[in-house]
Design a protein around this motif. Structure first.
Motif, PDB file in Angstrom:
ATOM      1  N   HIS A 192       9.328 166.640  95.200  1.00  0.00           N
ATOM      2  CA  HIS A 192       8.338 165.938  96.026  1.00  0.00           C
ATOM      3  C   HIS A 192       8.786 165.802  97.480  1.00  0.00           C
ATOM      4  O   HIS A 192       7.973 165.507  98.358  1.00  0.00           O
ATOM      5  N   VAL A 193      10.079 166.035  97.751  1.00  0.00           N
ATOM      6  CA  VAL A 193      10.552 166.012  99.133  1.00  0.00           C
ATOM      7  C   VAL A 193      10.029 167.216  99.910  1.00  0.00           C
ATOM      8  O   VAL A 193       9.679 167.108 101.091  1.00  0.00           O
ATOM      9  N   ILE A 194       9.950 168.388  99.253  1.00  0.00           N
ATOM     10  CA  ILE A 194       9.562 169.618  99.958  1.00  0.00           C
ATOM     11  C   ILE A 194       8.147 170.069  99.622  1.00  0.00           C
ATOM     12  O   ILE A 194       7.612 170.966 100.273  1.00  0.00           O
ATOM     13  N   ASP A 195       7.518 169.451  98.623  1.00  0.00           N
ATOM     14  CA  ASP A 195       6.161 169.837  98.242  1.00  0.00           C
ATOM     15  C   ASP A 195       5.184 169.455  99.355  1.00  0.00           C
ATOM     16  O   ASP A 195       5.132 168.310  99.786  1.00  0.00           O
ATOM     17  N   GLY A 196       4.412 170.416  99.826  1.00  0.00           N
ATOM     18  CA  GLY A 196       3.448 170.144 100.881  1.00  0.00           C
ATOM     19  C   GLY A 196       4.009 170.261 102.282  1.00  0.00           C
ATOM     20  O   GLY A 196       3.321 169.913 103.249  1.00  0.00           O
ATOM     21  N   CYS A 197       5.260 170.752 102.412  1.00  0.00           N
ATOM     22  CA  CYS A 197       5.820 170.929 103.750  1.00  0.00           C
ATOM     23  C   CYS A 197       5.057 172.007 104.508  1.00  0.00           C
ATOM     24  O   CYS A 197       4.654 173.029 103.942  1.00  0.00           O
ATOM     25  N   VAL A 198       4.861 171.787 105.789  1.00  0.00           N
ATOM     26  CA  VAL A 198       4.199 172.750 106.667  1.00  0.00           C
ATOM     27  C   VAL A 198       5.258 173.327 107.602  1.00  0.00           C
ATOM     28  O   VAL A 198       5.897 172.596 108.354  1.00  0.00           O
ATOM     29  N   GLY A 199       5.456 174.631 107.541  1.00  0.00           N
ATOM     30  CA  GLY A 199       6.463 175.258 108.399  1.00  0.00           C
ATOM     31  C   GLY A 199       7.851 175.176 107.782  1.00  0.00           C
ATOM     32  O   GLY A 199       8.015 175.098 106.562  1.00  0.00           O
ATOM     33  N   ASP A 200       8.876 175.155 108.626  1.00  0.00           N
ATOM     34  CA  ASP A 200      10.261 175.229 108.170  1.00  0.00           C
ATOM     35  C   ASP A 200      10.714 173.939 107.480  1.00  0.00           C
ATOM     36  O   ASP A 200      10.311 172.839 107.862  1.00  0.00           O
ATOM     37  N   ILE A 201      11.557 174.119 106.468  1.00  0.00           N
ATOM     38  CA  ILE A 201      12.294 173.005 105.871  1.00  0.00           C
ATOM     39  C   ILE A 201      13.699 173.055 106.463  1.00  0.00           C
ATOM     40  O   ILE A 201      14.350 174.096 106.450  1.00  0.00           O
ATOM     41  N   LYS A 202      14.157 171.930 106.978  1.00  0.00           N
ATOM     42  CA  LYS A 202      15.456 171.915 107.640  1.00  0.00           C
ATOM     43  C   LYS A 202      16.404 170.940 106.959  1.00  0.00           C
ATOM     44  O   LYS A 202      15.976 169.966 106.332  1.00  0.00           O
ATOM     45  N   GLY A 203      17.681 171.223 107.090  1.00  0.00           N
ATOM     46  CA  GLY A 203      18.713 170.340 106.554  1.00  0.00           C
ATOM     47  C   GLY A 203      19.855 170.225 107.531  1.00  0.00           C
ATOM     48  O   GLY A 203      20.181 171.193 108.226  1.00  0.00           O
ATOM     49  N   ASN A 204      20.432 169.057 107.614  1.00  0.00           N
ATOM     50  CA  ASN A 204      21.615 168.924 108.459  1.00  0.00           C
ATOM     51  C   ASN A 204      22.534 167.826 107.951  1.00  0.00           C
ATOM     52  O   ASN A 204      22.080 166.799 107.432  1.00  0.00           O
ATOM     53  N   LEU A 205      23.810 168.091 108.076  1.00  0.00           N
ATOM     54  CA  LEU A 205      24.827 167.080 107.810  1.00  0.00           C
ATOM     55  C   LEU A 205      24.877 166.128 108.998  1.00  0.00           C
ATOM     56  O   LEU A 205      24.478 166.490 110.111  1.00  0.00           O
ATOM     57  N   THR A 206      25.338 164.916 108.771  1.00  0.00           N
ATOM     58  CA  THR A 206      25.406 163.922 109.846  1.00  0.00           C
ATOM     59  C   THR A 206      26.219 164.453 111.024  1.00  0.00           C
ATOM     60  O   THR A 206      27.353 164.924 110.856  1.00  0.00           O
ATOM     61  N   GLY A 207      25.611 164.403 112.216  1.00  0.00           N
ATOM     62  CA  GLY A 207      26.309 164.813 113.425  1.00  0.00           C
ATOM     63  C   GLY A 207      26.321 166.302 113.667  1.00  0.00           C
ATOM     64  O   GLY A 207      26.907 166.763 114.656  1.00  0.00           O
ATOM     65  N   GLU A 208      25.680 167.094 112.788  1.00  0.00           N
ATOM     66  CA  GLU A 208      25.667 168.545 112.948  1.00  0.00           C
ATOM     67  C   GLU A 208      24.245 169.039 113.176  1.00  0.00           C
ATOM     68  O   GLU A 208      23.262 168.358 112.867  1.00  0.00           O
ATOM     69  N   ALA A 209      24.130 170.260 113.724  1.00  0.00           N
ATOM     70  CA  ALA A 209      22.824 170.836 114.017  1.00  0.00           C
ATOM     71  C   ALA A 209      22.079 171.152 112.726  1.00  0.00           C
ATOM     72  O   ALA A 209      22.684 171.457 111.688  1.00  0.00           O
ATOM     73  N   ALA A 210      20.762 171.079 112.800  1.00  0.00           N
ATOM     74  CA  ALA A 210      19.930 171.385 111.631  1.00  0.00           C
ATOM     75  C   ALA A 210      19.888 172.886 111.394  1.00  0.00           C
ATOM     76  O   ALA A 210      19.990 173.691 112.328  1.00  0.00           O
ATOM     77  N   MET A 211      19.752 173.258 110.131  1.00  0.00           N
ATOM     78  CA  MET A 211      19.602 174.661 109.751  1.00  0.00           C
ATOM     79  C   MET A 211      18.330 174.807 108.931  1.00  0.00           C
ATOM     80  O   MET A 211      17.903 173.878 108.243  1.00  0.00           O
ATOM     81  N   VAL A 212      17.716 175.975 109.005  1.00  0.00           N
ATOM     82  CA  VAL A 212      16.504 176.246 108.225  1.00  0.00           C
ATOM     83  C   VAL A 212      16.904 176.606 106.806  1.00  0.00           C
ATOM     84  O   VAL A 212      17.770 177.470 106.587  1.00  0.00           O
ATOM     85  N   LEU A 213      16.284 175.950 105.836  1.00  0.00           N
ATOM     86  CA  LEU A 213      16.598 176.172 104.428  1.00  0.00           C
ATOM     87  C   LEU A 213      15.463 176.946 103.747  1.00  0.00           C
ATOM     88  O   LEU A 213      14.289 176.753 104.074  1.00  0.00           O
ATOM     89  N   ARG A 214      15.857 177.784 102.795  1.00  0.00           N
ATOM     90  CA  ARG A 214      14.883 178.579 102.041  1.00  0.00           C
ATOM     91  C   ARG A 214      14.698 177.983 100.655  1.00  0.00           C
ATOM     92  O   ARG A 214      15.673 177.597 100.005  1.00  0.00           O
TER      93      ARG A 214
END
Length: 400
Positions: free
Chosen positions: A202-224
């Protein structure tokens, strides 16, 4: 060919998982598809074989040039997985050096998850260290499914389990009914050195466009998105191949008990509270969820929107669940006249491991060894606990 059973020709295509090798096989008499199987040799002289036939029955075989059976002979084999309850199998000799038994579904599942198998036949014990059996079972299942659908002539590399294709619209999705897309967040955690990340569906269901993830203090990355299970509210994401992680989570390999302490880590109300993750503690209040749903744990550790998909730890820092939901307090209050407190839920590791096995993820398990301070558990989780974010429509958010 040891990887085949009686009157079988092959392999067609390939299954290569760790030391296991095999593929699809046909019946010599009919030329039709018979089964998919793979084998691996052991230092004790026995070659172990695992397969699934065209009727989806699981098979376990043992071959050794030193065996002396009569073809068609029946015998019993008592097997034990990881020292648990012994199971009796009824085997048939297909040649003087090989026997095979049909595995009940629960035994096949035990084989898939176990680290050690001991088999006793005619009073002689044989010990097998089981490695890569989870992805092996997934590859064999994939082999049977694909051959039954496409035929032997299209057999390929069955080790590569195809992810469920994501539906792609003919044109970029637009916000529903004129509603703008808005940011939504959750939590995820890395479960393999290959950058596989678990979160809630339910976190990613209905997302529009990129899903991103990042560790605290680090740049976000696009997740597949690799795979998802809406029924059990789990999703598997993949970090880019260029991403590196200092560590990943280990899943507890022992059942949790009611009353055991738990620690939840996640990113609740991101943008309103701290940008770092938060840590809450509590206990496993019950080993089942709403209406006795045994897929879930009931926990007292406080969680909020944004904790969804986050790791739930025991006091040794091993994963014991995936945080998924709060009890619908207002609905319960209307029905009972009382506002419930400290009632939250997490998906059990049994469901998580099944999901990861089916997705062919090389996760690791660990036995709980000693207690850690909560501060140490949080510190250890920092290299693999991620903020998950995307844009979603108000209509999609209303379904969550």
């Amino acid at each position: 060919m040891l990887a085949g059973f009686a009157n079988a020709a092959g392999p067609f295509g390939t299954i290569r998982v760790g030391n296991w090798n095999g593929g699809a096989y046909s019946n010599d008499s009919t030329g039709g598809f018979s089964h998919c199987a793979a084998s691996t040799p052991y230092a004790n002289g026995v070659t172990l074989l695992v397969g699934q036939d065209a009727n989806n029955s699981w098979l376990l075989g043992f071959a050794n040039p030193a065996f002396r059976f009569k073809k068609g002979e029946n015998l019993t084999i008592d097997v034990t997985f990881d020292g648990q309850a012994e199971v009796r199998l009824f085997a048939t000799a297909f040649s003087d050096v090989m026997v095979s038994a049909v595995l009940p579904t629960n035994v096949a599942r035990a084989l898939q998850k176990a680290s050690l198998m001991v088999a006793v036949a005619r009073g002689t014990p044989f010990q097998f260290s089981l490695t890569s059996t989870a992805p092996l079972v997934a590859a064999i299942t994939n082999c049977v499914t694909r051959v039954k659908a496409d035929g032997l002539d299209k057999a390929g590399d069955f080790t590569k389990v195809a992810a469920k294709p994501q539906e792609t619209p003919d044109k970029p999705p637009s916000p529903t009914a004129g509603k703008p897309a808005r940011a939504r967040t959750g939590t995820g955690f890395v479960v393999s050195a290959n950058g596989h990340i678990v979160t809630n569906n339910h976190v990613i269901d209905g997302c529009v466009g990129d899903i991103k993830g990042n560790l605290t203090g680090e740049a976000a990355m696009v997740l597949r998105v690799v795979s998802s299970d809406a029924n059990n509210d789990l999703a598997l994401l993949q970090a880019p191949s260029t991403a590196t992680f200092k560590d990943f989570a280990r899943i507890r390999d022992r059942s949790l008990r009611s009353g055991d302490s738990v620690i939840a880590i996640g990113f609740p109300f991101h943008g309103w509270l701290t940008s770092d993750f938060t840590v809450t503690t509590g206990i496993a209040s019950s080993l089942s969820g709403m209406r006795n749903d045994t897929r879930f744990l009931q926990i007292s550790a406080p969680v909020q929107p944004g904790n969804s998909g986050g790791p739930l730890f025991d006091t040794s820092g091993q994963i014991v669940g995936v945080v998924t939901a709060k009890i619908p307090a207002l609905r319960i209050a209307v029905a009972t006249g009382t506002i419930p407190e400290n009632i939250n839920f997490a998906i059990k590791t049994g469901m998580l491991r099944d999901f990861l096995d089916n997705s062919v993820v090389p996760y690791q398990t660990a036995e709980p060894k000693g207690e850690l301070k909560t501060t140490d558990i949080a510190g250890n989780a920092r290299p693999y606990t991620m903020l998950i974010s995307c844009n979603g429509t108000e209509q999609a958010d209303a379904k969550r």
